[in-house]
Design a protein around this motif. Structure first.
Motif, PDB file in Angstrom:
ATOM      1  N   GLY A   1       0.649  -1.314   0.136  1.00 18.17           N
ATOM      2  CA  GLY A   1       0.036  -0.076   0.145  1.00 18.17           C
ATOM      3  C   GLY A   1       0.896   1.226  -0.126  1.00 18.17           C
ATOM      4  O   GLY A   1       0.280   2.417  -0.100  1.00 18.17           O
TER       5      GLY A   1
ATOM      6  N   GLY B   1       0.521   3.254  -3.036  1.00 18.13           N
ATOM      7  CA  GLY B   1      -0.789   3.607  -3.007  1.00 18.13           C
ATOM      8  C   GLY B   1      -1.062   5.007  -2.316  1.00 18.13           C
ATOM      9  O   GLY B   1      -1.785   5.875  -2.666  1.00 18.13           O
ATOM     10  N   VAL B   2      -0.275   5.333  -1.231  1.00 19.44           N
ATOM     11  CA  VAL B   2      -0.286   6.374  -0.419  1.00 19.44           C
ATOM     12  C   VAL B   2       0.258   7.544  -1.241  1.00 19.44           C
ATOM     13  O   VAL B   2      -0.295   8.599  -1.263  1.00 19.44           O
ATOM     14  CB  VAL B   2       0.474   6.168   0.987  1.00 19.44           C
TER      15      VAL B   2
ATOM     16  N   GLY C   1       0.223   7.966  -4.281  1.00 18.56           N
ATOM     17  CA  GLY C   1      -0.985   8.176  -5.302  1.00 18.56           C
ATOM     18  C   GLY C   1      -2.035   9.048  -4.676  1.00 18.56           C
ATOM     19  O   GLY C   1      -2.790   9.739  -5.516  1.00 18.56           O
ATOM     20  N   THR C   2      -2.505   8.445  -3.474  1.00 18.64           N
ATOM     21  CA  THR C   2      -3.617   9.080  -2.878  1.00 18.64           C
ATOM     22  C   THR C   2      -3.351  10.452  -2.613  1.00 18.64           C
ATOM     23  O   THR C   2      -4.016  11.416  -2.843  1.00 18.64           O
ATOM     24  CB  THR C   2      -3.923   8.261  -1.570  1.00 18.64           C
ATOM     25  N   ILE C   3      -2.035  10.684  -2.108  1.00 13.24           N
ATOM     26  CA  ILE C   3      -1.633  11.965  -1.543  1.00 13.24           C
ATOM     27  C   ILE C   3      -1.773  12.987  -2.879  1.00 13.24           C
ATOM     28  O   ILE C   3      -2.310  14.149  -2.760  1.00 13.24           O
ATOM     29  CB  ILE C   3      -0.324  11.943  -0.725  1.00 13.24           C
ATOM     30  N   CYS C   4      -0.819  12.535  -3.811  1.00 14.59           N
ATOM     31  CA  CYS C   4      -1.038  13.218  -4.874  1.00 14.59           C
ATOM     32  C   CYS C   4      -2.458  13.552  -5.665  1.00 14.59           C
ATOM     33  O   CYS C   4      -2.809  14.870  -5.854  1.00 14.59           O
ATOM     34  CB  CYS C   4      -0.188  12.604  -6.273  1.00 14.59           C
ATOM     35  N   GLY C   5      -3.306  12.524  -5.470  1.00 15.80           N
ATOM     36  CA  GLY C   5      -4.818  12.751  -6.168  1.00 15.80           C
ATOM     37  C   GLY C   5      -5.172  13.846  -5.315  1.00 15.80           C
ATOM     38  O   GLY C   5      -6.112  14.538  -5.756  1.00 15.80           O
ATOM     39  N   ASN C   6      -5.026  13.735  -3.739  1.00 18.33           N
ATOM     40  CA  ASN C   6      -5.762  14.785  -3.018  1.00 18.33           C
ATOM     41  C   ASN C   6      -5.443  16.190  -3.256  1.00 18.33           C
ATOM     42  O   ASN C   6      -6.147  17.328  -3.016  1.00 18.33           O
ATOM     43  CB  ASN C   6      -5.158  14.565  -1.440  1.00 18.33           C
TER      44      ASN C   6
ATOM     45  N   ASN D   1      -1.881  14.415 -11.209  1.00 17.40           N
ATOM     46  CA  ASN D   1      -1.867  13.218 -11.904  1.00 17.40           C
ATOM     47  C   ASN D   1      -0.582  12.610 -12.000  1.00 17.40           C
ATOM     48  O   ASN D   1       0.501  13.453 -12.106  1.00 17.40           O
ATOM     49  CB  ASN D   1      -2.623  13.321 -13.161  1.00 17.40           C
TER      50      ASN D   1
ATOM     51  N   ASP E   1       2.425  16.603   2.920  1.00 12.86           N
ATOM     52  CA  ASP E   1       1.434  15.538   3.515  1.00 12.86           C
ATOM     53  C   ASP E   1       2.417  14.186   3.329  1.00 12.86           C
ATOM     54  O   ASP E   1       2.254  13.492   4.323  1.00 12.86           O
ATOM     55  CB  ASP E   1       0.420  15.491   2.742  1.00 12.86           C
TER      56      ASP E   1
ATOM     57  N   SER F   1       3.472  11.404   6.513  1.00 15.87           N
ATOM     58  CA  SER F   1       2.811  10.092   6.307  1.00 15.87           C
ATOM     59  C   SER F   1       3.669   8.818   6.601  1.00 15.87           C
ATOM     60  O   SER F   1       4.841   9.044   6.738  1.00 15.87           O
ATOM     61  CB  SER F   1       2.697   9.785   4.750  1.00 15.87           C
TER      62      SER F   1
END
Ligand code: NAP
Ligand code: HSE
Length: 424
Positions: free
Chosen positions: A356, A359-360, A362-367, A371, A406, A410
């Protein structure tokens, strides 16, 4: 024909090249005096008349017989005071001093205008490449809106050797100093003050609006690691120090200097060693590129001597020499803050090697509405971390900075190694 009399302040790397080159023009130009700091230093210049050396540069600026003062000493003090005095005494100026132009150009050009004096500075930007004269003359029918350039020979030499030979940063910097590329204090090169001085002057004359040095975004090459160079290569890029300037539709300027990942097929990625390059976009000309040696004794002397000869061909023949080469901008450009600029970004970081973690990222960038376009991980480290490199799509600088904040907080990310902008 009456010879033009010049005084030269400085006989180091550039001054020596100027004296050697001017021997071919002794029918036109007479060197009246040369100022140095240490009059007893051994000089390796064939046929140098040591009787014209002085350790008092004010003898040159106050000499009634001297027509042109050539300043190749560098620094602000006493160069600024010397040039002001020379201009007030009616002497035309040739200088290679980009720091002085970037910090005090406005004042120098304003006194020069009052006194009907020409200041030429071809050598100050990109060493041996003719760039100032083309912009001020044959390109004057253009609206120039974009510059992407490699303007510092020392850093380009360091990045090239680190990339090609895997050489250490310290070893290559020493070589660049021995070759006469680096400034007396190489901090000016590697922390990119030098390239910042050059891009503000280049942008000022290209955009016809004054760009002040204060507040220019500047980032050096000292944080670039051999790992960054290796990952960049794997992803199809070279790392280059890019000085850029853009003028948007609202006439706001985005001027900065920082390392960038440049796609290998881009022409700037192929500019190596001490070579400099300037890409200009203008209307109606389109995109043009100037390239050549950006530093060193003889290439820089070529530009200084070119300026001296341009002045020689006009002074004493006209009361208003070289009108096109004079400073003619009157307003200052509004600037875009770095946070509002857009780029793609390379982020190198260490994650905790657990499911994961990627994935973290990707999620932080997405937030933050960022992209991702590339992601690279090669196995994991014995200490339970994994080195991961990502490249983003275009996003705002302020968004990537917020995402990095962020990431630092993390639990899945143990270290941010580097953040480098990526050229499209
Ligand atoms: P350099 O090798 O350090 O030479 C500086 C010269 O100035 C030396 O001859 C020194 O005398 C003399 N000098 C220093 N302070 C003085 C003083 N107070 N009074 C009289 N003379 C003094 O520097 P450089 O590399 O030739 O660079 C000169 C200028 O050209 C700088 O503005 C630099 O940014 C610019 N430039 C350099 C290059 C390049 O490739 N090196 C390229 C483009 C532009 P001594 O010899 O007695 O020490
Ligand atoms: N130190 C400068 C460079 C000299 O390396 O480009 C040329 O301005």
């Amino acid at each position: 024909m009456e010879k033009i009399k010049i005084g030269i302040i400085g006989l180091g790397t550039v001054g020596s090249g100027v004296v050697k080159t001017l021997k071919n023009f002794d029918n036109k130009v007479q060197i009246q005096k040369i100022a140095v700091r240490n009059i007893n230093k051994k000089r390796n210049i064939n046929g140098l008349n040591e009787n014209i050396l002085t350790d008092n540069p004010y003898e040159i600026v106050n000499d009634k017989n001297i027509d042109i003062v050539v300043e190749v000493m560098g620094g602000i003090n006493p160069a600024f005071d010397l040039l002001k005095q020379a201009i007030n005494n009616g002497k035309h100026i040739v200088t290679a001093n980009k720091e002085l132009l970037a910090k005090h150009g406005e004042e120098l050009f304003s006194i020069a205008k009052e006194k009907n004096i020409v200041i030429l500075y071809e050598a100050a930007i990109a060493g041996g490449i003719p760039i100032i004269m083309p912009i001020k003359t044959i390109l004057q029918g253009n609206k120039i809106t974009k510059i992407d350039a490699i303007l510092n020979g020392t850093t380009n030499y360091i990045l090239t050797k680190m990339d090609e030979d895997g050489a250490s940063y310290e070893k290559v910097l020493k070589e660049a100093q021995e070759l006469g590329y680096a400034e007396a204090d190489p901090t000016g090169d590697v922390e990119c003050f030098d390239a910042a001085y050059k891009i503000v002057t280049l942008a000022t004359i290209s955009f016809n609006k004054r760009i002040k040095i204060n507040g220019i975004y500047r980032e050096g090459i000292t944080k670039i690691s051999d790992r960054d160079i290796k990952f960049a290569n794997e992803l199809g890029y070279k790392i280059k120090l890019i000085a850029s300037a853009k003028l948007n539709d609202k006439e706001q300027a985005d001027v900065r200097v920082h390392p960038m990942l440049v796609p290998k097929e881009h022409v700037l990625a192929k500019i190596n060693n001490v070579t400099n390059a300037v890409m200009l976009s203008g209307t109606p000309v389109g995109e043009i590129m100037f390239t050549g040696p950006g530093a060193g004794e003889m290439p820089t002397a070529s530009s200084v001597v070119g300026d001296i000869l341009a002045l020689c061909s006009e002074i004493k023949k006209t009361d208003y020499p070289l009108p096109m080469m004079r400073c003619n901008h009157t307003s200052e450009a509004e600037r875009i803050e770095i946070g509002e600029t857009e780029n793609r970004f390379y982020i190198s970081l260490n994650t905790i090697d657990t499911p994961g973690s990627i994935g973290v990222i990707g999620t932080i960038c997405g937030n933050h509405n960022i992209n991702l376009s590339d992601i690279l991980q090669k196995g994991s480290n014995p200490d339970g971390t994994a080195e991961v490199v990502v490249i983003t799509a275009i996003c705002k600088e302020k968004d990537i900075k917020a995402a990095l904040k962020d990431m630092k907080k993390s639990q899945a990310i143990s270290k941010i190694n580097n953040l480098i902008r990526v050229m499209n």
